[in-house]
Design an enzyme around this catalytic site. Structure first.
Site, mmCIF file in Angstrom:
data_model
loop_
_atom_site.group_PDB
_atom_site.id
_atom_site.type_symbol
_atom_site.label_atom_id
_atom_site.label_comp_id
_atom_site.label_asym_id
_atom_site.label_seq_id
_atom_site.Cartn_x
_atom_site.Cartn_y
_atom_site.Cartn_z
ATOM 1 N N TRP A 1 33.935 48.859 37.888
ATOM 2 C CA TRP A 1 33.790 47.480 37.403
ATOM 3 C C TRP A 1 32.561 46.812 38.001
ATOM 4 O O TRP A 1 31.889 46.027 37.342
ATOM 5 C CB TRP A 1 35.054 46.670 37.682
ATOM 6 N N ASP B 1 34.454 39.269 42.095
ATOM 7 C CA ASP B 1 35.363 39.620 41.005
ATOM 8 C C ASP B 1 36.684 39.996 41.668
ATOM 9 O O ASP B 1 36.771 41.012 42.355
ATOM 10 C CB ASP B 1 34.774 40.799 40.220
ATOM 11 N N LYS C 1 45.957 41.230 35.159
ATOM 12 C CA LYS C 1 46.375 42.152 36.203
ATOM 13 C C LYS C 1 47.484 41.497 37.032
ATOM 14 O O LYS C 1 48.600 41.941 37.053
ATOM 15 C CB LYS C 1 45.203 42.540 37.120
HETATM 16 C C1 LIG Z 1 40.211 44.843 34.503
HETATM 17 C C2 LIG Z 1 39.039 44.462 35.314
HETATM 18 C C3 LIG Z 1 37.893 43.907 34.729
HETATM 19 C C4 LIG Z 1 37.740 43.733 33.247
HETATM 20 O O1 LIG Z 1 38.470 42.670 32.820
HETATM 21 P P1 LIG Z 1 38.413 42.122 31.309
HETATM 22 O O2 LIG Z 1 39.274 40.904 31.451
HETATM 23 O O3 LIG Z 1 38.978 43.177 30.434
HETATM 24 O O4 LIG Z 1 37.017 41.791 30.991
HETATM 25 C C5 LIG Z 1 36.855 43.540 35.560
HETATM 26 N N1 LIG Z 1 36.930 43.693 36.888
HETATM 27 C C6 LIG Z 1 38.012 44.238 37.486
HETATM 28 C C7 LIG Z 1 38.026 44.407 38.981
HETATM 29 C C8 LIG Z 1 39.089 44.638 36.724
HETATM 30 O O5 LIG Z 1 40.177 45.176 37.311
#
Ligand SMILES: *Cc1c(COP(=O)(O)O)cnc(C)c1O
Length: 356
Positions: A98, A167, A191
């Site tokens: 990611w 993030d 998540k």
């Molecule tokens: C799932 C995830 C993403 C992507 O998320 P979207 O909402 O599908 O854009 C980005 N960063 C991390 C750490 C993730 O687990």
């Protein structure tokens, strides 16, 4: 027993509340989905979700709390569009797949560099050498939990004088957080805190105001902050579900109680896997293991697949590793019940006994 990486398990009380309120929200005779986003009924949900987030985190007043769309992926692009100004450089510590995606978007916008240079061997969180941010960097970016690889920051890097951006999609609200260490943090809800369709952003007001005014208005984060996340129609049902999850978190005793519960779950599962080390191969260095996403492999892809299938027959779903990494992954976010993890740990012991 849902061990999916995302969209992931939601707390049952949050779902039951949605069921009970679905056809008649707050005495309006309609569902929350059918309410105007500028009406009283929805407005209460929206502000309640914001204030619950603030109080659970103890977020200081100089932070904005936003509900946006486009997922964490939209923030991969919006962060550099807003904060990577001409002539400056952004520094990323890429610690997983990611993070690679985040860096790639920044490089489309301007000068962005990966300080970690892990060559895709993401089995640990690198040390201070990967977090030696230049004092004049536009911002520094980290991924607090690497959902695919199963590594997690247990302490956050110091970034004196540099705005730190994170993030936190897969570990937001797993434990108390010192918000003031970050200039901005973002997390897709699907998540650890709700359904897909909404991404939570917390950002310092003075940092937000540094964004150029000549970028598209919608993509400028301050637009949404200034409008209380009602610049345009927000994802009302997703925000409502986040509200329900936050109420549940509060009823559970807040983030400190969540941390204790999450640490116990992770300890139980890692212990069951370590007890059969050799049969189960854990790629991540123990000190950097994630409390949210536990990844392992068996001796062959065939055995991985048999494990996943046999677990499914016992009612445990979502264990197949990500398509980029293979193997097995158990995501044990806040809503995953300790009893499910105990069942999985027992299953791991039994499977090893039969096939080891
Ligand atoms: C799932 C995830 C993403 C992507 O998320 P979207 O909402 O599908 O854009 C980005 N960063 C991390 C750490 C993730 O687990």
């Amino acid at each position: 027993m849902n061990f999916s990486a995302g969209p992931a398990a939601l707390p049952l009380p949050a779902l039951e509340r949605a069921r009970d309120e679905l056809l008649d929200f707050s005495g309006t005779g309609m569902s929350v989905m059918e309410q105007s986003h500028r009406g009283k009924a929805y407005e209460r949900v929206h502000t309640e979700a914001q204030s619950l987030l603030r109080s659970l985190l103890g977020a200081p007043d100089e932070y904005e709390v936003m509900f946006l769309q486009g997922g964490a992926s939209a923030l991969f692009a919006q962060v550099p569009m807003n904060f990577l100004h001409h002539g400056r450089r952004a520094e990323y510590a890429v610690t997983g797949g990611w993070g690679e995606r985040a860096l790639e978007e920044a490089q489309r916008v301007g000068d962005a560099l990966d300080l970690a240079r892990m060559q895709r061997r993401y089995t640990r969180i690198p040390g201070p050498e990967a977090h030696d941010f230049a004092p004049d960097a536009a911002y520094a970016h980290i991924t607090s939990n690497n959902t695919l690889e199963g590594t997690q920051y247990h302490t956050f890097p110091e970034a004196p004088g540099v705005p730190l951006v994170a993030d936190m999609s897969s570990d937001f609200l797993w434990r108390p957080l010192e918000v003031s260490r970050f200039a901005l943090l973002y997390a897709g809800a699907q998540k650890n805190l709700g359904p897909s369709g909404v991404v939570i952003v917390l950002a310092r007001k003075d940092f937000l105001s540094t964004a150029p005014t000549d970028i598209p208005k919608y993509l400028r984060l301050a637009t949404h902050a200034d409008a209380g996340s009602l610049y345009n129609t927000p994802p009302t049902f997703a925000v409502y579900m986040v509200r329900n999850v936050l109420l549940w978190l509060q009823e559970q005793g807040g983030l400190a109680a969540m941390e204790a519960r999450n640490r116990e779950k992770a300890a139980a599962l890692y212990a069951a896997l370590d007890a059969n080390a050799g049969f189960y191969q854990l790629p991540v260095e123990p000190a950097h293991r994630s409390v949210m996403n536990v990844v392992w492999r068996l001796g062959s892809e065939d055995l991985d697949a048999r494990f996943v299938k046999a677990a499914e027959a016992e009612g445990m779903v979502g264990l197949k590793g990500h398509r980029s990494t293979g193997g097995v992954r158990a995501s044990i976010y806040n809503a995953v019940e300790p009893t499910w993890v105990d069942a999985l740990a027992a299953f791991c012991a039994e499977f090893a006994r039969r096939h080891g």
